[in-house]
Design a protein around this motif. Structure first.
Motif, PDB file in Angstrom:
ATOM      1  N   SER A 220      -0.851   8.658   4.889  1.00  0.00           N
ATOM      2  CA  SER A 220      -0.683   7.554   5.837  1.00  0.00           C
ATOM      3  C   SER A 220      -1.546   7.754   7.078  1.00  0.00           C
ATOM      4  O   SER A 220      -2.138   6.802   7.600  1.00  0.00           O
ATOM      5  CB  SER A 220       0.790   7.410   6.235  1.00  0.00           C
ATOM      6  OG  SER A 220       1.233   8.515   7.003  1.00  0.00           O
ATOM      7  N   HIS A 221      -1.630   8.993   7.567  1.00  0.00           N
ATOM      8  CA  HIS A 221      -2.431   9.257   8.761  1.00  0.00           C
ATOM      9  C   HIS A 221      -3.914   9.081   8.481  1.00  0.00           C
ATOM     10  O   HIS A 221      -4.689   8.707   9.374  1.00  0.00           O
ATOM     11  CB  HIS A 221      -2.158  10.666   9.271  1.00  0.00           C
ATOM     12  CG  HIS A 221      -0.723  10.911   9.575  1.00  0.00           C
ATOM     13  ND1 HIS A 221      -0.003  10.130  10.451  1.00  0.00           N
ATOM     14  CD2 HIS A 221       0.154  11.840   9.096  1.00  0.00           C
ATOM     15  CE1 HIS A 221       1.239  10.575  10.511  1.00  0.00           C
ATOM     16  NE2 HIS A 221       1.366  11.593   9.696  1.00  0.00           N
ATOM     17  N   VAL A 245       5.084  11.934   1.307  1.00  0.00           N
ATOM     18  CA  VAL A 245       4.829  10.649   0.664  1.00  0.00           C
ATOM     19  C   VAL A 245       5.187   9.572   1.690  1.00  0.00           C
ATOM     20  O   VAL A 245       6.363   9.230   1.873  1.00  0.00           O
ATOM     21  CB  VAL A 245       5.659  10.487  -0.619  1.00  0.00           C
ATOM     22  CG1 VAL A 245       5.236   9.236  -1.381  1.00  0.00           C
ATOM     23  CG2 VAL A 245       5.514  11.724  -1.500  1.00  0.00           C
ATOM     24  N   LYS A 246       4.177   9.065   2.378  1.00  0.00           N
ATOM     25  CA  LYS A 246       4.403   8.063   3.420  1.00  0.00           C
ATOM     26  C   LYS A 246       3.333   6.986   3.320  1.00  0.00           C
ATOM     27  O   LYS A 246       2.152   7.292   3.170  1.00  0.00           O
ATOM     28  CB  LYS A 246       4.406   8.701   4.811  1.00  0.00           C
ATOM     29  CG  LYS A 246       4.842   7.720   5.903  1.00  0.00           C
ATOM     30  CD  LYS A 246       5.149   8.435   7.219  1.00  0.00           C
ATOM     31  CE  LYS A 246       3.904   8.879   7.924  1.00  0.00           C
ATOM     32  NZ  LYS A 246       4.182   9.415   9.284  1.00  0.00           N
ATOM     33  N   ASP A 247       3.746   5.743   3.437  1.00  0.00           N
ATOM     34  CA  ASP A 247       2.848   4.607   3.262  1.00  0.00           C
ATOM     35  C   ASP A 247       2.403   4.070   4.617  1.00  0.00           C
ATOM     36  O   ASP A 247       3.035   4.320   5.654  1.00  0.00           O
ATOM     37  CB  ASP A 247       3.549   3.510   2.461  1.00  0.00           C
ATOM     38  CG  ASP A 247       2.596   2.707   1.599  1.00  0.00           C
ATOM     39  OD1 ASP A 247       1.375   2.756   1.840  1.00  0.00           O
ATOM     40  OD2 ASP A 247       3.078   2.012   0.683  1.00  0.00           O
ATOM     41  N   ALA A 248       1.308   3.307   4.603  1.00  0.00           N
ATOM     42  CA  ALA A 248       0.788   2.692   5.822  1.00  0.00           C
ATOM     43  C   ALA A 248      -0.109   1.527   5.431  1.00  0.00           C
ATOM     44  O   ALA A 248      -0.507   1.388   4.265  1.00  0.00           O
ATOM     45  CB  ALA A 248       0.002   3.702   6.656  1.00  0.00           C
ATOM     46  N   ARG A 273       4.537   2.015   6.929  1.00  0.00           N
ATOM     47  CA  ARG A 273       5.388   1.127   6.142  1.00  0.00           C
ATOM     48  C   ARG A 273       6.229   1.943   5.153  1.00  0.00           C
ATOM     49  O   ARG A 273       5.914   3.076   4.820  1.00  0.00           O
ATOM     50  CB  ARG A 273       4.532   0.119   5.368  1.00  0.00           C
ATOM     51  CG  ARG A 273       3.704  -0.815   6.238  1.00  0.00           C
ATOM     52  CD  ARG A 273       4.560  -1.664   7.189  1.00  0.00           C
ATOM     53  NE  ARG A 273       5.651  -2.324   6.507  1.00  0.00           N
ATOM     54  CZ  ARG A 273       5.537  -3.488   5.846  1.00  0.00           C
ATOM     55  NH1 ARG A 273       4.372  -4.095   5.777  1.00  0.00           N
ATOM     56  NH2 ARG A 273       6.594  -4.028   5.264  1.00  0.00           N
ATOM     57  N   SER A 274       7.291   1.337   4.676  1.00  0.00           N
ATOM     58  CA  SER A 274       8.079   1.953   3.615  1.00  0.00           C
ATOM     59  C   SER A 274       7.262   2.020   2.330  1.00  0.00           C
ATOM     60  O   SER A 274       6.305   1.255   2.131  1.00  0.00           O
ATOM     61  CB  SER A 274       9.365   1.150   3.386  1.00  0.00           C
ATOM     62  OG  SER A 274      10.274   1.345   4.450  1.00  0.00           O
ATOM     63  N   LEU A 275       7.659   2.937   1.448  1.00  0.00           N
ATOM     64  CA  LEU A 275       6.888   3.156   0.227  1.00  0.00           C
ATOM     65  C   LEU A 275       6.761   1.877  -0.589  1.00  0.00           C
ATOM     66  O   LEU A 275       7.748   1.180  -0.839  1.00  0.00           O
ATOM     67  CB  LEU A 275       7.543   4.245  -0.623  1.00  0.00           C
ATOM     68  CG  LEU A 275       7.485   5.661  -0.060  1.00  0.00           C
ATOM     69  CD1 LEU A 275       8.054   6.653  -1.066  1.00  0.00           C
ATOM     70  CD2 LEU A 275       6.062   6.045   0.307  1.00  0.00           C
ATOM     71  N   GLY A 276       5.534   1.576  -0.969  1.00  0.00           N
ATOM     72  CA  GLY A 276       5.246   0.391  -1.762  1.00  0.00           C
ATOM     73  C   GLY A 276       4.930  -0.841  -0.952  1.00  0.00           C
ATOM     74  O   GLY A 276       4.443  -1.841  -1.512  1.00  0.00           O
ATOM     75  N   GLY A 278       2.912  -0.730   1.795  1.00  0.00           N
ATOM     76  CA  GLY A 278       1.633  -0.535   2.466  1.00  0.00           C
ATOM     77  C   GLY A 278       0.464  -0.573   1.503  1.00  0.00           C
ATOM     78  O   GLY A 278       0.549  -1.155   0.420  1.00  0.00           O
ATOM     79  N   GLN A 279      -0.607   0.096   1.874  1.00  0.00           N
ATOM     80  CA  GLN A 279      -1.863   0.019   1.130  1.00  0.00           C
ATOM     81  C   GLN A 279      -2.279   1.334   0.471  1.00  0.00           C
ATOM     82  O   GLN A 279      -3.317   1.400  -0.174  1.00  0.00           O
ATOM     83  CB  GLN A 279      -2.982  -0.433   2.078  1.00  0.00           C
ATOM     84  CG  GLN A 279      -2.751  -1.804   2.682  1.00  0.00           C
ATOM     85  CD  GLN A 279      -3.669  -2.082   3.866  1.00  0.00           C
ATOM     86  OE1 GLN A 279      -4.330  -1.176   4.375  1.00  0.00           O
ATOM     87  NE2 GLN A 279      -3.711  -3.331   4.308  1.00  0.00           N
ATOM     88  N   VAL A 280      -1.477   2.382   0.610  1.00  0.00           N
ATOM     89  CA  VAL A 280      -1.848   3.677   0.036  1.00  0.00           C
ATOM     90  C   VAL A 280      -1.744   3.618  -1.489  1.00  0.00           C
ATOM     91  O   VAL A 280      -0.749   3.130  -2.036  1.00  0.00           O
ATOM     92  CB  VAL A 280      -0.947   4.795   0.587  1.00  0.00           C
ATOM     93  CG1 VAL A 280      -1.252   6.123  -0.111  1.00  0.00           C
ATOM     94  CG2 VAL A 280      -1.141   4.944   2.096  1.00  0.00           C
ATOM     95  N   ASP A 281      -2.769   4.133  -2.167  1.00  0.00           N
ATOM     96  CA  ASP A 281      -2.803   4.155  -3.628  1.00  0.00           C
ATOM     97  C   ASP A 281      -2.131   5.442  -4.112  1.00  0.00           C
ATOM     98  O   ASP A 281      -2.788   6.458  -4.357  1.00  0.00           O
ATOM     99  CB  ASP A 281      -4.250   4.087  -4.108  1.00  0.00           C
ATOM    100  CG  ASP A 281      -4.366   3.967  -5.619  1.00  0.00           C
ATOM    101  OD1 ASP A 281      -3.342   4.133  -6.318  1.00  0.00           O
ATOM    102  OD2 ASP A 281      -5.488   3.719  -6.115  1.00  0.00           O
TER     103      ASP A 281
END
Length: 351
Positions: A220-221, A245-248, A273-276, A278-281
């Motif tokens: 996320s960072h 495991v953190k989303d953003a 953001r909460s998992l799912g 955000g935009q992290v793959d």
């Protein structure tokens, strides 16, 4: 078939509170297990959940902590010393804000606060060893971060002296961790002097290449910095010992970009953001970590500017579980090839 990466696990820091079930280790671990988590990362800076001073002195207390978690159905993934690590190195510009992380008897006295933080770090290594763990997670603190952008011009040598000083402060701590059979996964995070791959390399160099200086990988960072978080794994996988495991999401527009214009979290271009959501793959991340042999825990660190923590925690366990990979010992196209003796192989090659 088992998964190589362990999980799902939950970092308890964001959920600890004064109301049940969040106000004791016994009740919060049962709550986490009820949501499907198999592990918990324990914040050593929250006395409602964990007494670090007792843990450093008493094997009996550590056995009790392990028993509480086992009875709830969860293991301990790591001990977290994020707040104490932050206080190992504090620029005077942050004194007032970071005094809130220190006990009352250290506030207003930077030298006393730092000595307390170093002592806490030492105790955490001992406690982690007593708990039968090998990894911990933390922050490096920050001396140069107020000078992140090179305007006004930084005095020549400021950055070099910063990392030399970080090395002087952290190397004895890392030595103690190594003596205890432990390492520290530093969360590379804006607000710390060590926030990306380049600064991590500078930090490791300043610590003499110390083997106990590791990485708590948190994509996320990196997404909010617009850093290639998948290529990061290619470069530093041998130093990754923990995984948040953190989303953003990052949605720049004509008004703001990476710095987000001092806006609130809800109104920032970059926000957690909460998992799912955000935009992290994460599919690609779990694949890469599995490919490189990462076999420790996948730990949800929940932060979100929109969704409630209750919903975020409830959705987090099945999200992580879906991404765990049951590792195969043979690729699909290996089955047809089969084994051949040396003579057959030489015949196939015309030798």
């Amino acid at each position: 078939m088992t998964t190589q990466i362990k999980g799902p696990a939950l970092f308890l820091a964001q959920f600890a509170g004064d109301e049940a079930p969040f106000n004791s280790l016994e009740t919060i671990t049962k709550w986490a297990a009820g949501l499907g988590y198999r592990g918990v990362q324990i914040p050593t800076f929250d006395s409602r959940l964990f007494d670090l001073d007792r843990a450093a002195e008493s094997q009996t207390y550590c056995d009790e902590v392990k028993g509480i978690c086992a009875d709830a159905g969860v293991g301990i993934t790591e001990l977290s010393t994020h707040l104490q690590g932050q206080l190992v190195a504090v620029n005077p510009a942050y004194d007032l804000a970071l005094d809130a992380f220190a006990p009352d008897h250290c506030r207003g006295n930077p030298a006393k606060r730092q000595a307390w933080a170093v002592d806490q770090m030492h105790k955490a290594a001992t406690a982690s060893q007593r708990l039968g763990l090998t990894h911990t997670v933390s922050f490096t603190g920050a001396l140069a971060f107020p000078y992140l952008y090179p305007w006004p011009q930084r005095p020549e040598g400021l950055i070099e002296e910063t990392f030399a000083e970080l090395g002087r402060r952290w190397t004895p701590i890392l030595n103690h961790y190594a003596d205890c059979g432990q390492d520290i996964g530093f969360e590379l995070h804006p607000g710390e002097d060590v926030f990306d791959g380049a600064t991590f390399e500078m930090f490791v160099d300043a610590c003499g290449g110390h083997a106990a200086a590791m990485i708590n990988y948190d994509p996320s960072h990196f997404l909010l910095q617009q850093l290639d978080y998948l290529a990061f794994i290619d470069l530093y996988h041998d130093r990754i010992n923990a995984f948040h495991v953190k989303d953003a999401e990052f949605n720049p527009d004509g008004r703001q970009g990476v710095y987000s214009g001092y806006q609130s979290w809800t109104n920032r271009a970059g926000r957690f953001r909460s998992l799912g959501d955000g935009q992290v793959d994460f599919s690609a991340i779990f694949s890469k970590l599995t490919q490189y042999g990462y076999d420790s825990w996948a730990v949800l660190e929940w932060e979100c500017c929109l969704k409630s923590p209750a919903q975020g925690a409830a959705e987090g366990a099945p999200f992580i579980k879906r991404h765990l990979i049951e590792v195969t010992d043979k690729a699909f196209d290996d089955f047809a090839g089969g084994e051949r003796d040396t003579d057959t192989i030489r015949e196939m090659l015309g030798l």
